[in-house]
Design an enzyme around this catalytic site. Structure first.
Site, short mmCIF file in Angstrom:
data_model
loop_
_atom_site.label_atom_id
_atom_site.label_comp_id
_atom_site.label_asym_id
_atom_site.label_seq_id
_atom_site.Cartn_x
_atom_site.Cartn_y
_atom_site.Cartn_z
CE LYS A 199 -2.42 -1.41 0.56
NZ LYS A 199 -2.43 -0.79 1.91
NE ARG A 233 -5.33 4.16 -0.47
CZ ARG A 233 -4.07 3.82 -0.22
NH1 ARG A 233 -3.26 3.51 -1.20
NH2 ARG A 233 -3.63 3.78 1.01
NE ARG A 261 3.42 1.85 8.00
CZ ARG A 261 2.47 1.73 7.07
NH1 ARG A 261 2.25 0.59 6.48
NH2 ARG A 261 1.72 2.77 6.77
NE ARG A 300 3.48 6.23 5.20
CZ ARG A 300 2.57 5.41 4.67
NH1 ARG A 300 2.93 4.24 4.18
NH2 ARG A 300 1.31 5.77 4.61
NE ARG A 356 -2.71 6.21 6.27
CZ ARG A 356 -1.60 5.82 6.93
NH1 ARG A 356 -1.16 6.53 7.94
NH2 ARG A 356 -0.95 4.74 6.55
P1 ADP Z 1 -1.30 3.04 3.54
O1 ADP Z 1 -1.78 1.92 2.66
O2 ADP Z 1 -0.45 2.57 4.66
O3 ADP Z 1 -2.40 3.97 3.99
P2 ADP Z 1 0.10 4.30 1.28
O4 ADP Z 1 1.56 4.48 1.36
O5 ADP Z 1 -0.43 3.29 0.32
O6 ADP Z 1 -0.34 4.00 2.76
O7 ADP Z 1 -0.62 5.70 0.95
C1 ADP Z 1 -0.33 6.87 1.68
C2 ADP Z 1 -1.27 8.00 1.22
O8 ADP Z 1 -1.07 8.24 -0.20
C3 ADP Z 1 -2.76 7.70 1.35
O9 ADP Z 1 -3.27 8.00 2.64
C4 ADP Z 1 -3.36 8.62 0.25
O10 ADP Z 1 -3.42 9.96 0.68
C5 ADP Z 1 -2.31 8.54 -0.85
N1 ADP Z 1 -2.59 7.46 -1.85
C6 ADP Z 1 -1.82 6.37 -2.10
N2 ADP Z 1 -2.36 5.60 -3.06
C7 ADP Z 1 -3.52 6.24 -3.43
C8 ADP Z 1 -4.55 5.95 -4.38
N3 ADP Z 1 -4.51 4.84 -5.14
N4 ADP Z 1 -5.58 6.82 -4.49
C9 ADP Z 1 -5.64 7.91 -3.72
N5 ADP Z 1 -4.72 8.25 -2.82
C10 ADP Z 1 -3.66 7.43 -2.66
#
Ligand code: ADP
Length: 225
Positions: free
Chosen positions: A19, A94, A133, A165, A176
């Site tokens: 995404k 989320r 990645r 990361r 996750r």
């Molecule tokens: P990915 O989609 O690859 O897991 P992101 O960069 O979107 O990675 O998110 C990394 C981390 O940030 C998540 O594992 C979570 O801990 C936190 N996070 C990001 N967006 C949210 C959200 N909307 N609600 C709760 N935690 C979030």
């Protein structure tokens, strides 16, 4: 710009579903901002702000940062002038509470989500994608060491340094994915019921193939607006 002309997109799917990559393509195509809660939280952490300190433990464990933190972040961010023409939410909402909060914040401003793009990718592929990645510290471009290799092992096309990361490892990916299944996947039904969700098949495909599917869907909705 008229509220009803604002293009508001939500990109959802499991971690590593592509995404972020597709969001970058959409920002360039439609000239609207990408709002990535993951990036915002990583920036908060790098700046050692209170939000960053409160979120770190959850991010490192691969669990959800508490709703109130991310909801406040997004509520403030979308009021920014650069969101006046529309925006792409990447990684938010989320949870059901976040989805309801989003409906409320948009509703207050007579705005609505134009389309939810759900990127469907099988779990086996997710782990392979995430562990390979890397992204650029300067421009944010995302590469995969095998499927979309950078010009050199540690340099981006822009010359920036590439980093992996800290949460992109096998152990954290498992948490996750579990958090995604439990809290985020129910949103597929939530948005399907609202009639605004399109499923984009992201498995076993190149970035360009997935972009093609996204653009087909976008042509259908922007043509109808
Ligand atoms: P990915 O989609 O690859 O897991 P992101 O960069 O979107 O990675 O998110 C990394 C981390 O940030 C998540 O594992 C979570 O801990 C936190 N996070 C990001 N967006 C949210 C959200 N909307 N609600 C709760 N935690 C979030």
């Amino acid at each position: 710009m008229d509220a009803e002309k604002r293009l508001i997109l939500v990109l959802m799917g499991p971690p590593g579903c592509g995404k972020g990559t597709q969001a970058k393509m959409l920002t360039e195509t439609f000239g609207i901002r990408q709002i990535s809660t993951g990036d915002m939280l990583r920036e908060a952490r790098a700046a050692d702000s209170e939000i960053g300190r409160r979120s770190s433990v959850f991010m490192d464990a691969g669990t959800m940062v508490p709703d109130e933190i991310v909801i406040d972040l997004v509520a403030m961010r979308i009021q920014n002038r650069d969101c006046a023409g529309g925006f792409i939410l990447d990684g938010f909402p989320r949870t059901l509470a976040q989805a309801q909060a989003l409906d409320e914040m948009l509703g207050h401003r007579k705005l609505a989500i134009g389309q939810v793009l759900f990127f469907d990718v099988p779990d086996e592929e997710i782990v392979v994608r995430i562990t390979g990645r890397v992204s650029c510290v300067l421009c944010g471009k995302i590469y995969h060491t095998t499927f979309n290799p950078p010009p050199t092992a540690d340099t981006c096309a822009c010359g920036g340094y590439l980093l992996q990361r800290p949460d992109d490892n096998v152990t954290t990916v498992t948490s996750r994915l579990a958090a995604y299944r439990e809290s985020t996947e129910p949103l597929v039904r939530y948005y399907t019921d609202k009639g605004i969700l399109a499923t984009i098949h992201g498995g076993g495909s190149t970035i360009e193939q997935v972009s093609g599917r996204v653009m087909e869907r976008m042509a259908a909705i922007t043509g109808a607006r």
